[in-house]
Design a protein around this motif. Structure first.
Motif, PDB file in Angstrom:
ATOM      1  N   THR A   1      -0.975  -1.224   5.214  1.00 44.24           N
ATOM      2  CA  THR A   1      -0.197  -0.963   6.423  1.00 44.24           C
ATOM      3  C   THR A   1       0.102  -2.305   7.063  1.00 44.24           C
ATOM      4  OG1 THR A   1      -1.277   1.167   6.824  1.00 44.24           O
ATOM      5  CG2 THR A   1      -0.171   0.120   8.705  1.00 44.24           C
ATOM      6  N   PHE A   2       1.383  -2.481   7.442  1.00 39.54           N
ATOM      7  CA  PHE A   2       1.751  -3.707   8.138  1.00 39.54           C
ATOM      8  C   PHE A   2       1.703  -3.480   9.649  1.00 39.54           C
ATOM      9  CE2 PHE A   2       3.044  -7.274   5.580  1.00 39.54           C
ATOM     10  CZ  PHE A   2       3.135  -6.743   4.301  1.00 39.54           C
ATOM     11  N   PHE A   3       1.171  -4.471  10.363  1.00 39.89           N
ATOM     12  CA  PHE A   3       1.093  -4.432  11.816  1.00 39.89           C
ATOM     13  C   PHE A   3       1.948  -5.562  12.396  1.00 39.89           C
ATOM     14  CE2 PHE A   3      -2.331  -1.728  13.710  1.00 39.89           C
ATOM     15  CZ  PHE A   3      -2.588  -0.987  12.568  1.00 39.89           C
TER      16      PHE A   3
ATOM     17  N   VAL B   1      -5.665  -2.045   2.922  1.00 38.58           N
ATOM     18  CA  VAL B   1      -5.697  -3.370   3.519  1.00 38.58           C
ATOM     19  C   VAL B   1      -4.569  -3.442   4.540  1.00 38.58           C
ATOM     20  CG1 VAL B   1      -6.750  -4.512   1.540  1.00 38.58           C
ATOM     21  CG2 VAL B   1      -4.266  -4.256   1.633  1.00 38.58           C
ATOM     22  N   TYR B   2      -4.599  -4.496   5.366  1.00 33.50           N
ATOM     23  CA  TYR B   2      -3.617  -4.609   6.439  1.00 33.50           C
ATOM     24  C   TYR B   2      -2.892  -5.944   6.322  1.00 33.50           C
ATOM     25  CZ  TYR B   2      -6.321  -0.739   8.295  1.00 33.50           C
ATOM     26  OH  TYR B   2      -6.957   0.454   8.432  1.00 33.50           O
ATOM     27  N   GLY B   3      -1.598  -5.892   6.632  1.00 27.90           N
ATOM     28  CA  GLY B   3      -0.783  -7.091   6.574  1.00 27.90           C
ATOM     29  C   GLY B   3      -0.073  -7.358   7.882  1.00 27.90           C
ATOM     30  N   CYS B   4       0.252  -8.609   8.098  1.00 33.68           N
ATOM     31  CA  CYS B   4       0.991  -8.991   9.297  1.00 33.68           C
ATOM     32  C   CYS B   4       1.797 -10.239   8.967  1.00 33.68           C
ATOM     33  CB  CYS B   4       0.030  -9.272  10.460  1.00 33.68           C
ATOM     34  SG  CYS B   4       0.860  -9.848  11.966  1.00 33.68           S
ATOM     35  N   VAL B   5       3.100 -10.210   9.246  1.00 29.49           N
ATOM     36  CA  VAL B   5       3.968 -11.359   8.992  1.00 29.49           C
ATOM     37  C   VAL B   5       4.231 -12.047  10.325  1.00 29.49           C
ATOM     38  CG1 VAL B   5       6.198 -12.141   8.110  1.00 29.49           C
ATOM     39  CG2 VAL B   5       5.043 -10.178   7.057  1.00 29.49           C
ATOM     40  N   VAL B   6       3.950 -13.331  10.390  1.00 30.94           N
ATOM     41  CA  VAL B   6       4.180 -14.084  11.622  1.00 30.94           C
ATOM     42  C   VAL B   6       5.171 -15.212  11.359  1.00 30.94           C
ATOM     43  CG1 VAL B   6       1.908 -13.544  12.577  1.00 30.94           C
ATOM     44  CG2 VAL B   6       2.193 -15.611  11.230  1.00 30.94           C
ATOM     45  N   THR B   7       6.014 -15.450  12.324  1.00 31.73           N
ATOM     46  CA  THR B   7       6.972 -16.551  12.255  1.00 31.73           C
ATOM     47  C   THR B   7       6.701 -17.484  13.430  1.00 31.73           C
ATOM     48  OG1 THR B   7       8.605 -15.290  13.512  1.00 31.73           O
ATOM     49  CG2 THR B   7       8.689 -15.118  11.111  1.00 31.73           C
ATOM     50  N   SER B   8       7.541 -18.480  13.583  1.00 34.82           N
ATOM     51  CA  SER B   8       7.281 -19.492  14.610  1.00 34.82           C
ATOM     52  C   SER B   8       7.186 -18.887  16.007  1.00 34.82           C
ATOM     53  CB  SER B   8       8.373 -20.569  14.572  1.00 34.82           C
ATOM     54  OG  SER B   8       9.654 -19.995  14.593  1.00 34.82           O
ATOM     55  N   ARG B   9       7.901 -17.801  16.279  1.00 38.48           N
ATOM     56  CA  ARG B   9       7.845 -17.214  17.612  1.00 38.48           C
ATOM     57  C   ARG B   9       6.462 -16.634  17.924  1.00 38.48           C
ATOM     58  NH1 ARG B   9      11.281 -14.390  19.738  1.00 38.48           N
ATOM     59  NH2 ARG B   9      13.068 -14.919  18.448  1.00 38.48           N
ATOM     60  N   ASP B  10       5.695 -16.341  16.879  1.00 36.03           N
ATOM     61  CA  ASP B  10       4.338 -15.817  17.075  1.00 36.03           C
ATOM     62  C   ASP B  10       3.288 -16.917  17.112  1.00 36.03           C
ATOM     63  OD1 ASP B  10       5.545 -13.637  14.655  1.00 36.03           O
ATOM     64  OD2 ASP B  10       5.324 -13.078  16.764  1.00 36.03           O
ATOM     65  N   MET B  11       3.695 -18.142  16.797  1.00 36.14           N
ATOM     66  CA  MET B  11       2.739 -19.243  16.652  1.00 36.14           C
ATOM     67  C   MET B  11       2.690 -20.161  17.858  1.00 36.14           C
ATOM     68  SD  MET B  11       3.803 -20.255  12.770  1.00 36.14           S
ATOM     69  CE  MET B  11       4.014 -18.993  11.504  1.00 36.14           C
TER      70      MET B  11
ATOM     71  N   LEU C   1      -9.643  -5.512   6.491  1.00 29.22           N
ATOM     72  CA  LEU C   1      -9.265  -6.672   5.684  1.00 29.22           C
ATOM     73  C   LEU C   1      -7.802  -6.990   6.002  1.00 29.22           C
ATOM     74  CD1 LEU C   1     -10.075  -8.738   3.593  1.00 29.22           C
ATOM     75  CD2 LEU C   1      -9.610  -7.076   1.807  1.00 29.22           C
ATOM     76  N   VAL C   2      -7.592  -8.065   6.774  1.00 35.31           N
ATOM     77  CA  VAL C   2      -6.277  -8.363   7.338  1.00 35.31           C
ATOM     78  C   VAL C   2      -5.710  -9.628   6.700  1.00 35.31           C
ATOM     79  CG1 VAL C   2      -4.971  -8.826   9.449  1.00 35.31           C
ATOM     80  CG2 VAL C   2      -6.989  -7.336   9.516  1.00 35.31           C
ATOM     81  N   PHE C   3      -4.517  -9.488   6.105  1.00 35.84           N
ATOM     82  CA  PHE C   3      -3.811 -10.622   5.513  1.00 35.84           C
ATOM     83  C   PHE C   3      -2.684 -11.056   6.458  1.00 35.84           C
ATOM     84  CE2 PHE C   3      -6.007  -8.816   2.026  1.00 35.84           C
ATOM     85  CZ  PHE C   3      -6.064  -9.742   0.981  1.00 35.84           C
ATOM     86  N   ILE C   4      -2.707 -12.312   6.860  1.00 34.70           N
ATOM     87  CA  ILE C   4      -1.654 -12.867   7.709  1.00 34.70           C
ATOM     88  C   ILE C   4      -0.725 -13.706   6.841  1.00 34.70           C
ATOM     89  CG2 ILE C   4      -1.129 -14.347   9.679  1.00 34.70           C
ATOM     90  CD1 ILE C   4      -2.642 -11.815  10.458  1.00 34.70           C
ATOM     91  N   PHE C   5       0.562 -13.347   6.807  1.00 34.02           N
ATOM     92  CA  PHE C   5       1.568 -14.102   6.044  1.00 34.02           C
ATOM     93  C   PHE C   5       2.396 -14.931   7.026  1.00 34.02           C
ATOM     94  CE2 PHE C   5       1.015 -11.987   1.989  1.00 34.02           C
ATOM     95  CZ  PHE C   5       0.429 -10.772   2.344  1.00 34.02           C
ATOM     96  N   THR C   6       2.410 -16.249   6.827  1.00 36.74           N
ATOM     97  CA  THR C   6       3.207 -17.103   7.710  1.00 36.74           C
ATOM     98  C   THR C   6       4.559 -17.385   7.072  1.00 36.74           C
ATOM     99  OG1 THR C   6       2.402 -19.196   6.782  1.00 36.74           O
ATOM    100  CG2 THR C   6       1.095 -18.194   8.535  1.00 36.74           C
ATOM    101  N   GLY C   7       5.596 -17.241   7.872  1.00 34.35           N
ATOM    102  CA  GLY C   7       6.944 -17.499   7.381  1.00 34.35           C
ATOM    103  C   GLY C   7       7.598 -16.264   6.794  1.00 34.35           C
TER     104      GLY C   7
END
Length: 1055
Positions: free
Chosen positions: A228-230, A258-268, A204-210
């Motif tokens: 755990t954050f990836f 559960v799993y988390g991942c934070v993405v910013t513009s460089r990942d998009m 179960l992966v949560f992607i947080f943008t910004g």
């Protein structure tokens, strides 16, 4: 009244859920009890409210007065903007006004404020010396948004058959405090840690943008769960190395986190130039230099996307509707989207509606592109509530008041705004009936006629002779650089019109404006541009100067336009027209693309690929013409901006009438009709696009087309078409690097998808098979290792060779040489440098052996057969026995089967291998060529008999997919470095279901390019006149960009 120290607190009236307050009772107590000498506050009057988070009695208890009448107040505080009739004259007001970027919907409020001589302070503009906003609710939006979504997630999983701990959560507003809500989340986390989650929904992966306050608030709640954050680059590891994402990498074991991942513009996004890395400043200034990759590198691994980022239209979307639909077809595990930014139609295109606290979710079904107000059924759930912080009204108000109370006394006691602290002075939009100097640009922006300027600029309706579109990005508003830019324009005697304006929502986000700058003198306009350039580049130092960085802007200047002396009076938007001749399978994809121009769905790819804003272009109206009106009507059904007409192209007058109404004609008619259509286009000076080969008769029209000032763009389909474009891109890139083409090989095939290749021939036809069968009898010529090889038509099937694509190992293919490859060496300019030039047709392995055997049996002979001339009709079985010389006296014709057919094939020497004979026999039986039914009278040749049966038995069902595979390989020698590179480009496309019909991959990959050709001519991206092919950069560069943006994936690699 100003500065009298009396503060009023408004009763919020905009939304029933708005329960926040600018000052809580405890804040009021400290302000009142500390004395006016210290705080500047003498009295606080609170309007009564029965829904406010703090009861009126609590305010009374600390010394506030409760009254509807705020007339004695010099400063009146609120959260949201009040109703217009609540604005009192000669007062100071503080609230979120949303007026500083001249938002049209809030201009009546600004007009009222100016008329009443109000001093307006906007919380959004109160920023510290570091530039960061002091008053904001971002973290509370993130906290409430994620809790509400977790609750909905539990309900959604239940509808999918999974019970999860999330079911026990309530909505944020259901808890008496943030602490209570967090405790509930912690309880859910404890259950996950002890009981686990069902394996069927894991990982179960949560992607947080910004990474701003909204995202931090959402992550704060998420971290209460075992997690755990990836890093984004490590997401594939969650699904197991080498495993298909669509299988989710799942096991039968329960998962306890559960799993988390934070993405910013460089990942998009990624820079279009592969040699360049992501640069945030460059991205904000020039987003057109970047391609979106979120849908490829992040979204395929997401269970939940928590969207917390600010987005503007000039940036690539996080997820387009098309990207999302494709992802879900591939088995993406996405269950829902929490769009906490509530950016409707923004970074996530299909989030097209807000939701409410009462009903926080809608369901979007990508398979039908439909929206539903329930949790049941296909698709994903989406939340987009625009007033989330009020769900934690108590804590949000406390946080807000803690900051506001520090300087509210200054606002309440001041009559001279120049004596206010800098951060408050800069937040004052109006004072005593006028805009303050920092916000004088609002009047200029309002006077710039933002609604009509796009059309005026596009049609040359500016009131200045010389005009240019200037894009400004940077801290235009929080650093007030917009004023400097407008001063420069006006001081030089120029004019400006605001075309677009997007204001960053935090100090870390830049703003963006597009201005049409005009002047009657070319030198004056040049002077303005030079001055703006100086503003954009205050220092010529190579390194950035930190102290100047926040005061810099980026500048992009468009093409100069000169307006004619004659002014148009009719500013009605005129749609450009395209006429499509022919209503076959290719027509629908072409019509859909062209008719979508100007719609929100086309916005991103249109602007990115054509470097033109679609809002500045007219819509396109498409006329679909067919000999039979019903066929045209079926094509245009459900497609906006289209008209179906009946047209016989042999009727010269009618053809001229319809062509005269449009700018571009697309001919999807048989090639024999193109010249007649082209001559009318030349006569009426209209562009023409076809997907057919440019033959001699069309080439002879080159000079006439040039004289008429039109382009006739041919070979704009798949093969020919996309194959040209991919080839020329690879070849020209190699030549630019001083490379020499050593070998060019190209392979293309229209095939059934593996699931639809369910017959012995592993082949099917989407239209009459006669053309495909005849193509298998054409002679071929190619060059291999500097030797020219000729293959006779009757030997073509025997020349097929096994073929494999390493990156697509599942496909067992073979390839046959395709006509004269040497002409492509001349066309591509490599005839003297390439030692190998080969173009081949792809089929599944074994196809050619079977077809060659059928040919030798005589099933493809086109001469009239004596048996088929007889008045009494023979059966298919009788005819087969005649061809195979089977003695029907010795064996009952009805008993002939696979064994007998196999033996006859081998006996007659039609093939050498028994295995091949068996497969040929199976094919004959599958086609029913042995059956005891009469052959139709229309079949007078063996070829006609075979085509008749193939058309019946090898047709696609309504649910079967076809497949298109195009593959180029180019070997490049670099003499200077003595290196050899192997360049590969592949296109793989499958048929797609749409509105209950299957759109074939072949129709899509022919129809879309031909429509792109028409589009490029419409917007004048192709300026060369005469008869053309898509082998020039002005055609293939934008065309390939649009193909990719429109969803046709081109895979490229270099070894």
């Amino acid at each position: 009244m100003l500065g009298n120290g009396v503060v009023g607190i408004l009763s919020e009236s905009v939304n029933k859920w708005e329960r926040r307050v600018p000052l809580t009772p405890s804040h009021c107590a400290r302000l009142l009890h500390s004395g006016r000498e210290k705080t500047g506050i003498a009295r606080i009057i609170v309007q009564p409210s029965t829904k406010r988070i703090h009861h009126d009695s609590l305010y009374e208890d600390v010394g506030c007065e409760i009254s509807d009448d705020l007339s004695q107040c010099g400063l009146i505080l609120g959260i949201k903007q009040p109703k217009l009739d609540m604005i009192l004259p000669d007062r100071a007001y503080a609230f979120f006004s949303h007026t500083h970027k001249a938002q049209k919907e809030n201009m009546p409020l600004l007009d009222k404020i100016l008329a009443e001589r109000v001093s307006l302070y906007d919380y959004e503009l109160i920023a510290g010396d570091h530039g960061k906003r002091l008053l904001a609710f971002g973290k509370f939006a993130g906290r409430a948004g994620i809790i509400d979504f977790l609750r909905g997630l539990g309900q959604r999983y239940l509808s999918l058959g999974y019970s999860t701990p999330f079911l026990s959560l309530g909505a944020s507003y259901m808890y008496p405090s943030l602490a209570a809500a967090k405790a509930a989340v912690i309880s859910v986390g404890e259950e996950i840690a002890s009981q686990g989650l069902p394996s069927g929904i894991c990982p179960l992966v949560f992607i947080f943008t910004g990474s701003g306050n909204v995202s931090l608030g959402a992550q704060e709640i998420f971290k209460l769960l075992p997690h755990t954050f990836f890093e984004p680059s490590r997401l594939p590891e969650l699904f197991g190395k080498g495993k298909n994402v669509s299988s989710h990498g799942r096991t039968s074991k329960r998962v306890y986190q559960v799993y988390g991942c934070v993405v910013t513009s460089r990942d998009m996004v990624e820079h279009k130039d592969a040699s360049k890395t992501f640069d945030k400043v460059d991205y904000y200034a020039h987003p057109e230099h970047y391609n979106p990759v979120f849908h490829e590198k992040i979204a395929p691994y997401a269970s939940v996307i928590v969207n917390c980022m600010y987005w503007e239209q000039r940036f690539p979307r996080l997820l387009s509707t098309k990207q999302f639909q494709d992802l879900m077809k591939k088995g993406c595990p996405l269950v829902g989207i929490a769009d906490i930014t509530c950016d409707i139609g923004g970074s996530i295109e299909f989030v097209n509606q807000t939701t409410t606290i009462d009903f926080p979710f809608f369901r979007y079904d990508p398979s039908t592109d439909s929206y539903h107000q329930d949790m049941e059924g296909n698709g994903i759930i989406c939340s987009a509530v625009d007033i989330l912080p009020t769900e934690f009204a108590k804590e949000a108000s406390q946080h807000f008041g803690d900051i506001l109370s520090k300087f509210v006394g200054s606002l309440a006691s001041s009559t001279d705004i120049t004596k206010l602290p800098a951060h408050l002075n800069r937040a004052c939009i109006t004072h005593q009936g006028a805009l303050t100097s920092l916000y004088e640009y609002i009047t200029r922006m309002r006077n710039s006629d933002t609604e009509d300027i796009s059309d005026n600029l596009a049609n040359g309706h500016s009131n200045k002779r010389f005009n240019v579109l200037v894009s400004l990005s940077g801290h235009l508003f929080d650093k007030f650089l917009i004023n400097e830019a407008l001063d420069i324009i006006e001081a030089a005697g120029g004019s400006f019109h605001l075309v677009k304006c997007h204001v960053g929502q935090s100090s870390s986000v830049m703003s963006y404006s597009e201005l049409e700058v005009g002047a009657d003198d070319r030198e004056v306009l040049d002077q303005i541009i030079d001055s703006l350039t100086s503003l954009a580049n205050p220092s010529e130092n190579n390194g950035r100067i930190p102290s100047q960085e926040m005061n810099k802007i980026s500048l992009t200047v468009g093409k100069l336009q000169e307006t004619g002396v004659k002014k148009e009076t009719d500013t009605t938007k005129k749609k450009k027209g395209v006429l499509i001749l022919g209503a076959g399978r290719v027509c629908q994809p072409a019509a859909e693309l062209l008719a979508s121009i100007g719609s929100s769905s086309s916005q991103q790819w249109y602007k990115t690929c054509l470097d033109t804003d679609f809002e500045e272009q007219n819509d396109v109206h498409v006329i679909v013409a067919s000999l039979y009106l019903k066929d045209a009507e079926e094509i245009v059904q459900g497609i906006p901006n289209t008209t179906a007409v009946e047209l016989d192209v042999t009727d010269h007058g009618a053809l001229c009438e319809y062509i005269s109404q449009v700018e571009v004609v697309v001919s999807l008619l048989p090639p024999s009709c193109h010249v007649a259509v082209a001559n009318v286009c030349i006569e009426l000076k209209k562009h023409l696009v076809t997907a057919s080969y440019v033959d001699n008769s069309m080439s002879m029209l080159d000079e006439k087309a040039k004289s008429a000032g039109i382009s006739i763009l041919g070979e704009m389909g798949l093969d020919p078409g996309i194959d040209h474009m991919m080839a020329m891109k690879m070849i020209n890139q190699a030549h630019l690097r001083k490379g020499k083409i050593k070998s060019f090989t190209s392979y293309c095939g229209g095939l059934p998808s593996p699931a639809a290749a369910n017959n012995p021939l592993a082949y099917k036809f989407s239209w009459n098979p006669a053309g495909a069968i005849r193509a298998g009898r054409n002679p071929a010529t190619y060059k291999s290792q500097n030797k020219t090889v000729h293959v006779n038509g009757e030997d073509l099937y025997d020349s097929a060779v096994r073929f494999r694509i390493p990156d697509l190992p599942a496909f067992a293919l073979e390839c046959l040489p395709n006509r004269n490859s040497l002409t492509y060496g001349e066309l591509y300019g490599i005839e003297h440098e390439a030692s190998t030039i080969f173009r081949g047709t792809l089929r599944y392995e074994g196809f050619s052996e079977i077809m060659g055997t059928l040919a030798r049996i005589g099933l493809f002979n086109s001469e009239t057969h004596p048996l088929l001339e007889q008045e009494s009709r023979p059966t298919f079985g009788t005819f087969l026995c005649k061809l195979l010389k089977i003695n029907t006296e010795a064996i009952n014709e009805a008993l002939i089967g696979e064994k007998e057919i196999t033996e006859s094939i081998l006996k007659l020497g039609h093939c050498k291998e028994r295995e091949t004979a068996v497969r040929a026999a199976k094919t004959i039986i599958f086609l029913g060529l042995h059956e005891q039914t009469e052959i139709p009278v229309s079949c007078q040749t063996a070829f006609a008999v075979t085509c008749h049966r193939m058309e019946e038995r090898l047709a696609y069902s309504s649910t079967e997919q076809d497949m298109v595979l195009l593959h180029h390989e180019v070997e490049v020698d670099f003499p200077d470095s003595k290196l050899t590179e192997h360049h590969i480009a592949t296109l793989l496309e499958f048929g797609k279901p749409k509105n209950g019909k299957m759109i074939s991959a072949m129709a899509f990959t022919v129809g879309v390019p031909v429509a792109i050709g028409a589009l490029l001519l419409l917007v004048n991206k192709v300026t060369t006149r005469g008869v053309l092919r898509p082998i020039e950069p002005e055609v293939y560069v934008p065309a390939l960009d649009i193909l990719q943006a429109y969803g046709i994936k081109l895979m490229e690699k270099t070894e």
